[in-house]
Scaffold this motif. Structure first.
Motif, mmCIF file in Angstrom:
data_model
loop_
_atom_site.group_PDB
_atom_site.id
_atom_site.type_symbol
_atom_site.label_atom_id
_atom_site.label_comp_id
_atom_site.label_asym_id
_atom_site.label_seq_id
_atom_site.Cartn_x
_atom_site.Cartn_y
_atom_site.Cartn_z
ATOM 1 N N THR A 156 27.514 45.617 39.062
ATOM 2 C CA THR A 156 28.282 44.977 40.129
ATOM 3 C C THR A 156 29.036 43.772 39.605
ATOM 4 O OG1 THR A 156 26.682 45.747 41.754
ATOM 5 C CG2 THR A 156 28.107 43.929 42.426
ATOM 6 N N ARG A 157 28.397 42.981 38.747
ATOM 7 C CA ARG A 157 29.083 41.824 38.155
ATOM 8 C C ARG A 157 30.274 42.260 37.315
ATOM 9 N NH1 ARG A 157 23.891 38.107 36.533
ATOM 10 N NH2 ARG A 157 23.708 37.100 38.557
ATOM 11 N N ALA A 176 36.098 42.606 36.884
ATOM 12 C CA ALA A 176 37.302 43.419 36.666
ATOM 13 C C ALA A 176 38.268 43.275 37.848
ATOM 14 C CB ALA A 176 36.920 44.892 36.476
ATOM 15 N N LEU A 177 37.737 43.285 39.071
ATOM 16 C CA LEU A 177 38.598 43.125 40.245
ATOM 17 C C LEU A 177 39.228 41.727 40.290
ATOM 18 C CD1 LEU A 177 36.491 44.948 42.968
ATOM 19 C CD2 LEU A 177 38.677 45.689 42.010
ATOM 20 N N LEU A 178 38.437 40.712 39.971
ATOM 21 C CA LEU A 178 38.983 39.352 39.958
ATOM 22 C C LEU A 178 40.067 39.205 38.893
ATOM 23 C CD1 LEU A 178 35.789 37.174 40.473
ATOM 24 C CD2 LEU A 178 37.674 37.510 42.081
ATOM 25 N N ARG A 192 42.016 41.594 37.865
ATOM 26 C CA ARG A 192 43.189 42.310 38.409
ATOM 27 C C ARG A 192 43.922 41.455 39.443
ATOM 28 N NH1 ARG A 192 47.388 45.302 38.373
ATOM 29 N NH2 ARG A 192 47.616 46.796 40.057
ATOM 30 N N VAL A 193 43.163 40.791 40.317
ATOM 31 C CA VAL A 193 43.782 39.920 41.327
ATOM 32 C C VAL A 193 44.502 38.762 40.654
ATOM 33 C CG1 VAL A 193 43.261 38.312 43.205
ATOM 34 C CG2 VAL A 193 42.251 40.578 43.202
ATOM 35 N N ARG A 194 43.893 38.168 39.611
ATOM 36 C CA ARG A 194 44.557 37.076 38.890
ATOM 37 C C ARG A 194 45.866 37.552 38.270
ATOM 38 N NH1 ARG A 194 39.716 36.418 36.124
ATOM 39 N NH2 ARG A 194 38.260 35.493 37.561
ATOM 40 N N ASP A 195 45.854 38.767 37.708
ATOM 41 C CA ASP A 195 47.085 39.323 37.139
ATOM 42 C C ASP A 195 48.157 39.484 38.210
ATOM 43 O OD1 ASP A 195 45.876 39.456 34.687
ATOM 44 O OD2 ASP A 195 45.483 41.626 34.765
ATOM 45 N N LEU A 196 47.767 40.029 39.372
ATOM 46 C CA LEU A 196 48.720 40.209 40.459
ATOM 47 C C LEU A 196 49.219 38.870 40.980
ATOM 48 C CD1 LEU A 196 47.046 43.087 42.506
ATOM 49 C CD2 LEU A 196 49.165 43.214 41.176
ATOM 50 N N ALA A 242 44.624 38.121 49.818
ATOM 51 C CA ALA A 242 43.373 38.884 49.707
ATOM 52 C C ALA A 242 42.238 38.005 49.198
ATOM 53 C CB ALA A 242 43.563 40.079 48.777
ATOM 54 N N MET A 243 42.524 37.177 48.196
ATOM 55 C CA MET A 243 41.493 36.266 47.670
ATOM 56 C C MET A 243 41.067 35.273 48.745
ATOM 57 S SD MET A 243 40.501 36.696 44.498
ATOM 58 C CE MET A 243 40.073 35.113 43.826
ATOM 59 N N LEU A 244 42.034 34.732 49.482
ATOM 60 C CA LEU A 244 41.728 33.755 50.521
ATOM 61 C C LEU A 244 40.906 34.396 51.638
ATOM 62 C CD1 LEU A 244 42.140 30.855 51.379
ATOM 63 C CD2 LEU A 244 44.239 31.545 52.514
#
Length: 173
Positions: free
Chosen positions: A55-56, A61-63, A65-69, A83-85
């Motif tokens: 899970t970590r 990996a998702l975080l 990807r979000v940082r890249d976006l 989405a992060m907010l």
């Protein structure tokens, strides 16, 4: 029948009674059960640790990807920021923090949350006394979870109701 007496000098093994034998068997059974439970707990702990590690990895990996976006800017970056907010400042979390701030005789008649670059709050507040309202506003202003707390027009005679605006900071606590 009488038993013959043994007058020999060599020690003789003493036999266990039925009750003592039953206790030995029960003790061995408890020991076996404890061993099984220990092995079962170790196995469950290892499985839980493996799930946590997986899970970590997925979360990281998702975080990433979000940082890249978010770094791209434009519509993808704004969507990633929102989405992060939304994840960091979910409505139940915001409402729980507000509930921590409320004195006993202050209530929220309406709560509006606007997710944009920040989480903007608009609260319709009713209080039995101006002192209770002031305490609520003071708690909001002192809290690291809320910034830019502003009150609307107030009528301070008796019970009062007004609007309070502010921002929620997701990391504040």
């Amino acid at each position: 029948m009488t038993r013959e007496r043994d007058f020999s000098s060599r020690p003789r093994a003493r036999r266990l009674s039925r009750g003592q034998s039953a206790l030995v068997v029960a003790g061995l059974g408890a020991l076996a059960f404890a061993a099984w439970a220990t092995v079962d707990a170790w196995t469950a702990q290892a499985a839980a640790a493996a799930r946590l590690t997986q899970t970590r990895r997925e979360t990281e990996a998702l975080l990433s990807r979000v940082r890249d976006l978010r770094g791209r800017g434009g519509p993808d970056g704004a969507l990633a920021a929102r989405a992060m907010l939304t994840a960091d400042a979910a409505p139940p979390r915001v409402l729980a923090r507000l509930a921590e701030m409320l004195p006993g005789d202050v209530r929220l008649d309406a709560v509006s949350l606007d997710y944009g670059e920040h989480v903007e709050l608009e609260l319709r507040v009713a209080a039995r006394s101006p002192a209770s309202f002031d305490l609520f506003v003071d708690r909001l202003q002192r809290s690291p979870s809320f910034t830019r707390v502003l009150t609307g027009e107030e009528d301070r005679r008796g019970g009062m109701s007004t609007t309070v605006r502010g921002r929620f900071r997701a990391g504040g606590r």
